[in-house]
Design a protein around this motif. Structure first.
Motif, short mmCIF file in Angstrom:
data_model
loop_
_atom_site.label_atom_id
_atom_site.label_comp_id
_atom_site.label_asym_id
_atom_site.label_seq_id
_atom_site.Cartn_x
_atom_site.Cartn_y
_atom_site.Cartn_z
N ASN A 75 0.77 -1.21 0.03
CA ASN A 75 0.03 -0.11 0.05
C ASN A 75 0.99 1.30 -0.04
N ALA A 76 2.09 1.09 0.40
CA ALA A 76 3.05 2.22 0.27
C ALA A 76 3.15 3.05 -1.20
N VAL A 77 2.79 2.32 -2.14
CA VAL A 77 2.92 2.82 -3.24
C VAL A 77 1.58 3.61 -3.72
N LEU A 78 0.56 3.47 -3.10
CA LEU A 78 -0.53 4.26 -3.26
C LEU A 78 -0.22 5.62 -3.47
N ASN A 79 0.61 6.26 -2.65
CA ASN A 79 0.96 7.63 -2.48
C ASN A 79 2.20 7.93 -3.61
N GLU A 80 2.56 7.02 -4.56
CA GLU A 80 3.35 7.13 -5.46
C GLU A 80 2.87 7.33 -6.88
N GLY A 81 3.58 7.31 -7.74
CA GLY A 81 2.92 7.32 -9.26
C GLY A 81 2.65 6.23 -9.70
N LEU A 82 1.43 5.95 -9.76
CA LEU A 82 1.20 4.51 -10.39
C LEU A 82 0.73 4.74 -11.99
N GLY A 83 0.91 3.56 -12.54
CA GLY A 83 0.48 3.60 -13.93
C GLY A 83 -1.12 3.16 -14.12
N LYS A 84 -1.53 3.14 -15.17
CA LYS A 84 -2.81 2.84 -15.44
C LYS A 84 -3.16 1.42 -14.87
N TYR A 85 -2.06 0.45 -15.06
CA TYR A 85 -2.42 -0.78 -14.39
C TYR A 85 -1.10 -0.91 -13.47
N HIS A 86 -1.44 -1.75 -12.44
CA HIS A 86 -0.28 -2.00 -11.14
C HIS A 86 -0.31 -3.42 -11.14
N PHE A 87 0.98 -3.90 -11.01
CA PHE A 87 1.37 -5.40 -10.69
C PHE A 87 1.86 -5.55 -9.36
N VAL A 88 1.31 -6.57 -8.67
CA VAL A 88 2.13 -6.84 -7.43
C VAL A 88 2.48 -8.43 -7.68
N ILE A 89 3.85 -8.21 -7.24
CA ILE A 89 4.86 -9.27 -7.55
C ILE A 89 5.59 -9.74 -6.34
N ASN A 90 5.78 -10.88 -6.02
CA ASN A 90 6.48 -11.45 -4.94
C ASN A 90 8.12 -11.73 -5.39
N PRO A 91 8.99 -11.36 -4.25
CA PRO A 91 10.53 -11.45 -4.72
C PRO A 91 10.94 -12.64 -4.96
N ASP A 92 10.09 -13.83 -5.27
CA ASP A 92 10.69 -15.08 -5.48
C ASP A 92 9.89 -15.45 -6.93
N ILE A 93 9.57 -14.45 -7.73
CA ILE A 93 8.96 -14.38 -9.20
C ILE A 93 10.10 -14.07 -10.08
N THR A 94 10.03 -14.79 -11.17
CA THR A 94 10.87 -14.56 -12.36
C THR A 94 10.12 -14.62 -13.63
N LEU A 95 10.50 -13.72 -14.50
CA LEU A 95 9.55 -13.65 -15.78
C LEU A 95 10.70 -14.12 -16.69
N ASN A 96 9.95 -14.91 -17.69
CA ASN A 96 10.81 -15.06 -18.90
C ASN A 96 10.34 -14.62 -20.37
N SER A 97 9.29 -13.76 -20.13
CA SER A 97 8.59 -13.16 -21.37
C SER A 97 8.19 -11.89 -20.96
N ASP A 98 7.68 -10.93 -21.87
CA ASP A 98 7.11 -9.65 -21.63
C ASP A 98 5.69 -10.09 -21.07
N VAL A 99 5.52 -10.88 -19.90
CA VAL A 99 3.94 -11.28 -19.48
C VAL A 99 3.33 -9.81 -19.15
N ILE A 100 4.06 -8.89 -18.56
CA ILE A 100 3.23 -7.70 -18.12
C ILE A 100 2.58 -7.10 -19.12
N SER A 101 3.19 -7.02 -20.25
CA SER A 101 2.57 -6.29 -21.70
C SER A 101 1.70 -7.06 -22.43
N TYR A 102 1.81 -8.21 -22.11
CA TYR A 102 0.84 -9.44 -22.73
C TYR A 102 -0.51 -9.05 -21.77
N MET A 103 -0.24 -9.11 -20.51
CA MET A 103 -1.53 -8.79 -19.75
C MET A 103 -2.14 -7.56 -20.05
#
Length: 252
Positions: A75-103
């Motif tokens: 929730n600390a980011v609620l007072n920051e600049g958010l984009g149109k879409y916001h992603f919540v991500i765990n520190p044990d997640i890794t991406l192998n593709s542009d899944v953020i853009s696809y979503m």
């Protein structure tokens, strides 16, 4: 890169120096289509996590003076600049593709969807069977003893090949429309850890659809702390009762 739509994401860390930098790097390196503002909210780590990420990674570090828990830190980011879409991500997640853009593209094409998660995979490529049904007393407690109840809760016997609605969107990785996230005030901070994601899912379902998008995937090094530690098990049980009391008698 398209500048018409901006995206933000937050990763909460607590003594995660061994895994969080890889998560941050994978998010930054794989997000290509849309501008991304990535926040790392550090819950007063004592292992140098915040310093290391600040020096070596492309992310904005927000330091907390104590361990606020999962939801309150995000929730600390609620007072920051958010984009149109916001992603919540765990520190044990890794991406192998542009899944953020696809979503994001999926959200743009489906304005009735307010929150969604991709398929979550183990390191070997198998699917992690995470909860998808609304938590109930039976599913939360008896599911630890009954494989049948657990299977129902996580859709263990179902093969999901196309987008469909769910009642539990896992907090390890999801996207939410930022205006919805802000309207709801973020996560309910009564939960220190566990079930705050289920709670936010049900709150979001009062506004629009929540879905799983199995055509997209991320990798998750799932440790299941509450199954290994009495401390985390106790925290999990407390959160279960908070959730059940809050949602008792409510349709959503």
């Amino acid at each position: 890169m398209s500048a018409d739509i901006t995206v933000s994401a937050s990763i909460v860390t607590y003594n995660d120096i061994s895994r969080a930098p890889a998560a941050v790097d994978s998010v930054v390196e794989n997000t290509k289509k849309y501008p991304l503002k990535l926040y790392v909210v550090d819950n007063a780590s004592t292992d140098g996590t915040a310093d290391f990420i600040e020096k070596t990674c492309k992310a904005t570090v927000i330091r907390q003076h104590k361990n606020l828990g999962f939801g309150a830190a995000h929730n600390a980011v609620l007072n920051e600049g958010l984009g149109k879409y916001h992603f919540v991500i765990n520190p044990d997640i890794t991406l192998n593709s542009d899944v953020i853009s696809y979503m994001v593209d999926f959200f743009e094409q489906n304005p009735d969807v307010v929150m969604a998660m991709p398929k979550i995979l183990n390191a070997d490529g198998s699917e992690q069977k995470l909860p998808k049904e609304r938590p109930t007393f039976k599913r939360l407690f008896l599911g630890r003893l009954s494989q049948k109840i657990r299977s129902e809760y996580v859709w263990a016997e179902k093969t999901v090949n196309s987008p469909c609605e769910i009642d539990f969107c896992s907090g390890c990785f999801f996207c939410i429309r930022s205006d919805v996230f802000q309207k709801l005030g973020g996560f309910d901070t009564r939960y220190f850890m566990y079930l705050e994601d289920a709670d936010l899912t049900l709150e979001s379902k009062n506004i629009g659809k929540v879905m799983i998008l199995p055509q997209f995937s991320v990798n998750h090094a799932w440790e299941r702390e509450s199954a290994k530690s009495l401390k985390y098990l106790f925290i999990h049980i407390i959160s279960c009762f908070k959730f059940l009391l809050k949602w008792r008698g409510k349709q959503r």
